[in-house]
Design an enzyme around this catalytic site. Structure first.
Site, PDB file in Angstrom:
ATOM      1  N   GLU A  43      -4.073   1.184   5.203  1.00 36.72           N
ATOM      2  CA  GLU A  43      -2.755   0.682   5.562  1.00 36.72           C
ATOM      3  C   GLU A  43      -1.799   1.870   5.696  1.00 36.72           C
ATOM      4  O   GLU A  43      -1.899   2.858   4.970  1.00 36.72           O
ATOM      5  CB  GLU A  43      -2.265  -0.278   4.478  1.00 36.72           C
ATOM      6  CG  GLU A  43      -0.937  -0.939   4.780  1.00 36.72           C
ATOM      7  CD  GLU A  43      -0.467  -1.821   3.637  1.00 36.72           C
ATOM      8  OE1 GLU A  43       0.233  -2.801   3.926  1.00 36.72           O
ATOM      9  OE2 GLU A  43      -0.786  -1.524   2.470  1.00 36.72           O
ATOM     10  N   LYS A 114      -0.319  -9.005   8.556  1.00 30.80           N
ATOM     11  CA  LYS A 114      -0.316  -9.268   7.110  1.00 30.80           C
ATOM     12  C   LYS A 114       0.564 -10.473   6.751  1.00 30.80           C
ATOM     13  O   LYS A 114       1.722 -10.542   7.155  1.00 30.80           O
ATOM     14  CB  LYS A 114       0.206  -8.015   6.405  1.00 30.80           C
ATOM     15  CG  LYS A 114       0.166  -8.026   4.900  1.00 30.80           C
ATOM     16  CD  LYS A 114       0.657  -6.670   4.394  1.00 30.80           C
ATOM     17  CE  LYS A 114       0.616  -6.553   2.891  1.00 30.80           C
ATOM     18  NZ  LYS A 114       1.106  -5.211   2.454  1.00 30.80           N
ATOM     19  N   CYS A 157      -4.239  -5.045   1.975  1.00 21.57           N
ATOM     20  CA  CYS A 157      -3.624  -4.653   0.704  1.00 21.57           C
ATOM     21  C   CYS A 157      -3.293  -5.826  -0.234  1.00 21.57           C
ATOM     22  O   CYS A 157      -4.172  -6.354  -0.907  1.00 21.57           O
ATOM     23  CB  CYS A 157      -2.395  -3.796   0.983  1.00 21.57           C
ATOM     24  SG  CYS A 157      -1.872  -2.802  -0.456  1.00 21.57           S
TER      25      CYS A 157
END
Length: 273
Positions: A43, A114, A157
């Site tokens: 990321e 995300k 993440c």
């Protein structure tokens, strides 16, 4: 499908995109020379900096990052995941954090924005508000069949703390869960490894987790320890805390053996919950 080598790259990205792209290509080149066919970047691989600077750079950076991934895939003839880069939403205030998987021929195989944003106050006094500059994605994470390799599920993440997301991916056929991250040093020391092993074990799936490491800007520090984890939860490779890569074989036949020995996915009782 036969086994293949996968690489989880580890970077210390900065506020300078050009130096970040150069550092990323150096690690891609090294991983490809070692025989990796699937290479994942963490990321924020193209930029690690404050919200205002990222917002200013985002329109150009989105195009640069997407073009970089295509160029790298074609140049090194590998499948590449760009683990997260900013893409403008269009309101001039926020952007998506986008992960993109690109095939050897430079074609985009899948993209994912995300959906879980890191808005947290940590005990060390650090505060993070991703929602101040990011918008959550509106689509579930995809699963894509990578020709000659395996079925890959995408995430980013903070998603790793939401196990239902990975149940979705495995339910859609994922054999390899990709979890690129920029995990904080404070949370990473206690949670990073155990979360990745948990996602691998409970889903009997491989996990490929490229990560940021070290100090980036101001006080922002990442945990490192890019990992490759097998479906039994065994750590196959750990990149430590320096820029580099965790590289290990992904063996679909090993995955099927473990799923046969521990058929927990077949024993679920979703109707009771």
């Amino acid at each position: 499908m036969s086994d293949f080598l996968a690489a989880a790259l580890q970077l210390t990205s900065t506020t300078d995109p050009e130096s970040n792209f150069a550092a990323a290509e150096e690690q891609i080149d090294l991983a490809a020379r070692r025989g990796a066919e699937l290479i994942a970047l963490p990321e924020n691989f193209a930029f690690m900096g404050d919200d205002a600077q990222r917002l200013e750079l985002a329109p150009a950076l989105a195009e640069q990052a997407a073009r970089f991934l295509v160029t790298m895939a074609r140049r090194y003839q590998v499948v590449i995941l760009g683990g997260g880069f900013p893409v403008p939403v269009g309101d001039g205030q926020r952007h998506f954090q986008r992960s993109q998987l690109v095939g050897r021929d430079g074609q985009v195989l899948a993209s994912y924005d995300k959906i879980h944003l890191f808005d947290v106050d940590l005990p060390d006094g650090s505060s993070y508000r991703e929602s101040a500059s990011f918008s959550p994605g509106t689509s579930p994470p995809p699963v894509v069949d990578v020709p000659g390799l395996c079925r890959v599920g995408l995430s980013i993440c903070y998603d790793v703390r939401f196990p239902e997301l990975y149940r979705h991916l495995v339910g859609a056929g994922a054999e390899l869960l990709m979890i690129p991250a920029a995990f904080t040093a404070f949370t990473g020391k206690d949670h990073w490894q155990v979360l990745l092993q948990s996602r691998a074990i409970e889903n009997t799936a491989y996990v490929l987790a490229p990560a940021q490491t070290g100090v980036h800007y101001k006080r922002r520090q990442s945990h490192g320890h890019s990992l490759v984890v097998d479906p039994w939860g065994t750590m196959l490779s750990d990149a430590g805390v320096a820029p580099g890569a965790a590289i290990a074989p992904i063996d679909p036949s090993h995955l099927q053996r473990i799923r046969g020995q521990m058929p927990s996915l077949q024993h679920r009782q979703p109707s009771l919950f």
